[in-house]
Design a protein around this motif. Structure first.
Motif, short mmCIF file in Angstrom:
data_model
loop_
_atom_site.label_atom_id
_atom_site.label_comp_id
_atom_site.label_asym_id
_atom_site.label_seq_id
_atom_site.Cartn_x
_atom_site.Cartn_y
_atom_site.Cartn_z
N TYR A 137 0.83 -1.21 0.00
CA TYR A 137 0.00 0.00 0.00
C TYR A 137 0.87 1.26 0.00
O TYR A 137 0.59 2.21 -0.73
N THR A 138 1.92 1.27 0.80
CA THR A 138 2.79 2.44 0.89
C THR A 138 3.50 2.69 -0.44
O THR A 138 3.66 3.84 -0.86
N TYR A 182 -8.11 -8.93 6.33
CA TYR A 182 -8.79 -8.44 5.13
C TYR A 182 -9.93 -7.49 5.50
O TYR A 182 -10.07 -6.40 4.93
N THR A 183 -10.76 -7.90 6.46
CA THR A 183 -11.91 -7.08 6.84
C THR A 183 -11.47 -5.73 7.37
O THR A 183 -12.05 -4.68 7.02
N ASP A 217 -11.08 0.06 5.99
CA ASP A 217 -10.28 1.28 5.98
C ASP A 217 -10.58 2.12 4.74
O ASP A 217 -10.45 3.35 4.76
N GLU A 218 -10.97 1.46 3.64
CA GLU A 218 -11.35 2.08 2.36
C GLU A 218 -10.17 2.66 1.59
O GLU A 218 -10.30 2.99 0.42
#
Length: 479
Positions: A147-148, A185-186, A191-192
């Motif tokens: 993600y980063t 995962y949830t 977090d969107e």
């Protein structure tokens, strides 16, 4: 409460033009998706005695995507499989645990720059009796680093394939780790910000009561049939992750008058993919022009950019027919006032028979000019934005009429009428819903603006233009 800025035009009529800019992270403006299969020996494909060299789920997944029209490249520092049969690149490392992947993921991301990561990791952690609390923390670290590096990367996080029952209860530890993967995962999905998807390989195997014999060759590695199940499960998720793919329909008019070469010729195209169309006449026909979801012209070959589904028509004429070419886009003022006489000029059309041509204008308000000269004058009775077009016909054969030209936009302002103009930055990154949607607004009228990103991973940033920078979405303005 936000107010626009009023500007005085030369006749003293108040005219409001508000420019709003949206900034999106246009993450999927790609010519090809780069997919990184990431994990351990299951990603490599070991365990299948029928596969030498190892291909695992990657071979079947490759062909599923190809048959579905995907334009993609498997990426990674490793390569296993016959490159003449599929793309063998991957980032699978036999015997590696989550901590090993975590230690190297940044280097691999910089090297391969993937758009999609297929992450199946944790099997060797269970075999080594690593505490699940440590393993899930390492898996989360991998997800966070992806993600980063690029928040738009689609992360396909797998629940691990099941293990056969073992005396040391590794199969139970495996299921407990899967529960933690589900929770991870949830959390990230809620977090969107994370573009993350769950791939439940565990449930896919367990759907077959005979999975132990049908899908496994040992306690942890799938068989060829098991790897096929993994490929299908990945494919089902990939189909739903929202990357835009577009269809191109090419028609010939009239039927049988010619053909069109499409390069590349595919079932689906991704955002901003370039396609070249070449019209090829047959018999006594000749190519005339393109029409449909394309600006009308006679360039051949013609390159287009796929940003939506498109239907394009290649128009041909017989050598015995008279053909009139499409006129130039009208030129003239881009703005004016109600009742003001405006001048527009087109021209540029020719007849294939050399006959004189005459022109007609479509003023965009339901009115049309008479056939005649290539320059005309017109005044509008109401405020709004209008599209002015022109077409031409032969003065000898009035049935020989060209297609309409590309439009010229003209904005007309009336007394106490204000115009709202909305721009997207960068172009194509999103849309704006304007409520109410009108050509002009009364003084003090309230308008709601709401921004919607077009692509997964994009996000709305802020409004700017003739207002103070504003981060709310939606916002309300008063004209």
């Amino acid at each position: 409460m936000l107010y626009g800025i009023f500007n005085r035009n030369r006749e003293g009529i108040s005219n409001l033009v508000v420019l709003f800019f949206l900034l999106f992270n246009a993450s999927v403006a790609l010519s090809q998706y780069k997919i990184m299969p990431l994990g351990n020996s299951i990603t490599v494909g070991k365990g299948d005695p029928n596969s030498t060299p190892y291909v695992g789920y990657r071979y079947d997944l490759y062909h599923l995507l190809i048959n579905d029209g995907w334009n993609f490249d498997f990426v990674g520092s490793q390569s296993d499989g016959n490159p003449n049969q599929f793309d063998p690149d991957h980032e699978g490392h036999s015997g590696w645990k989550a901590q090993d992947i975590d230690a190297n993921i940044n280097s691999w991301l910089n090297q391969s720059d993937p758009n999609i990561v297929l992450l199946h990791i944790g099997t060797n952690d269970v075999s080594s009796m690593e505490p699940n609390s440590e393993t899930i923390a390492e898996i989360e670290s991998i997800v966070n680093k992806i993600y980063t590096y690029n928040s738009s990367i689609a992360i396909l996080l797998c629940k691990l394939v099941p293990r056969k029952e073992q005396p040391d209860n590794e199969h139970i530890i495996n299921e407990e780790l899967n529960n933690l993967i589900q929770q991870l995962y949830t959390t990230k999905k809620n977090d969107e910000r994370y573009n993350i998807y769950l791939v439940d390989q565990f449930a896919a195997f367990k759907a077959n009561d005979n999975w132990r014999t049908d899908y496994m060759v040992d306690n942890v590695h799938p068989s060829s049939a098991g790897y096929t199940v993994m490929a299908n499960t990945f494919f089902n998720v990939l189909q739903g992750i929202g990357f835009p793919q577009f269809t191109l329909t090419v028609l010939v008019n009239p039927d049988g008058a010619g053909t069109v070469s499409v390069d590349p010729d595919k079932r689906k195209y991704i955002y901003q993919e370039q396609v070249t169309l070449t019209a090829i006449p047959s018999g006594n026909n000749q190519f005339s022009h393109w029409s449909g979801d394309i600006d009308v012209n006679s360039a051949n070959p013609r390159s287009i950019t796929m940003m939506r589904d498109r239907t394009i028509v290649a128009n041909f004429i017989n050598d015995d027919d008279e053909f009139v070419s499409v006129p130039n886009t009208p030129t003239g003022p881009s703005s004016g006032n109600t009742g003001e006489e405006l001048s527009f000029l087109s021209g540029g059309s020719t007849s294939s028979k050399g006959n004189p041509v005459e022109y007609q204008f479509d003023w965009g308000d339901g009115g049309f000019s008479q056939w005649g000269a290539s320059s005309r004058k017109y005044s509008y009775g109401g405020a709004g934005t209008y599209q002015v077009r022109a077409r031409a016909r032969s003065t000898v054969n009035n049935d020989a009429i060209s297609s309409w030209s590309d439009p010229k936009s003209v904005t007309i302002t009336g007394e106490s009428a204000f115009v709202l103009t909305v721009w997207i930055n960068p172009e194509g990154a999103g849309t704006v819903q304007v409520d109410p949607q009108k050509d002009s607004y009364d003084s003090g009228e309230r308008v709601k603006l709401q921004a919607f990103p077009n692509n997964p991973g994009d996000e709305f940033l802020y409004w700017s233009g003739d207002i103070t920078t504003n981060y709310n979405n939606p916002i309300y303005i008063y004209m």
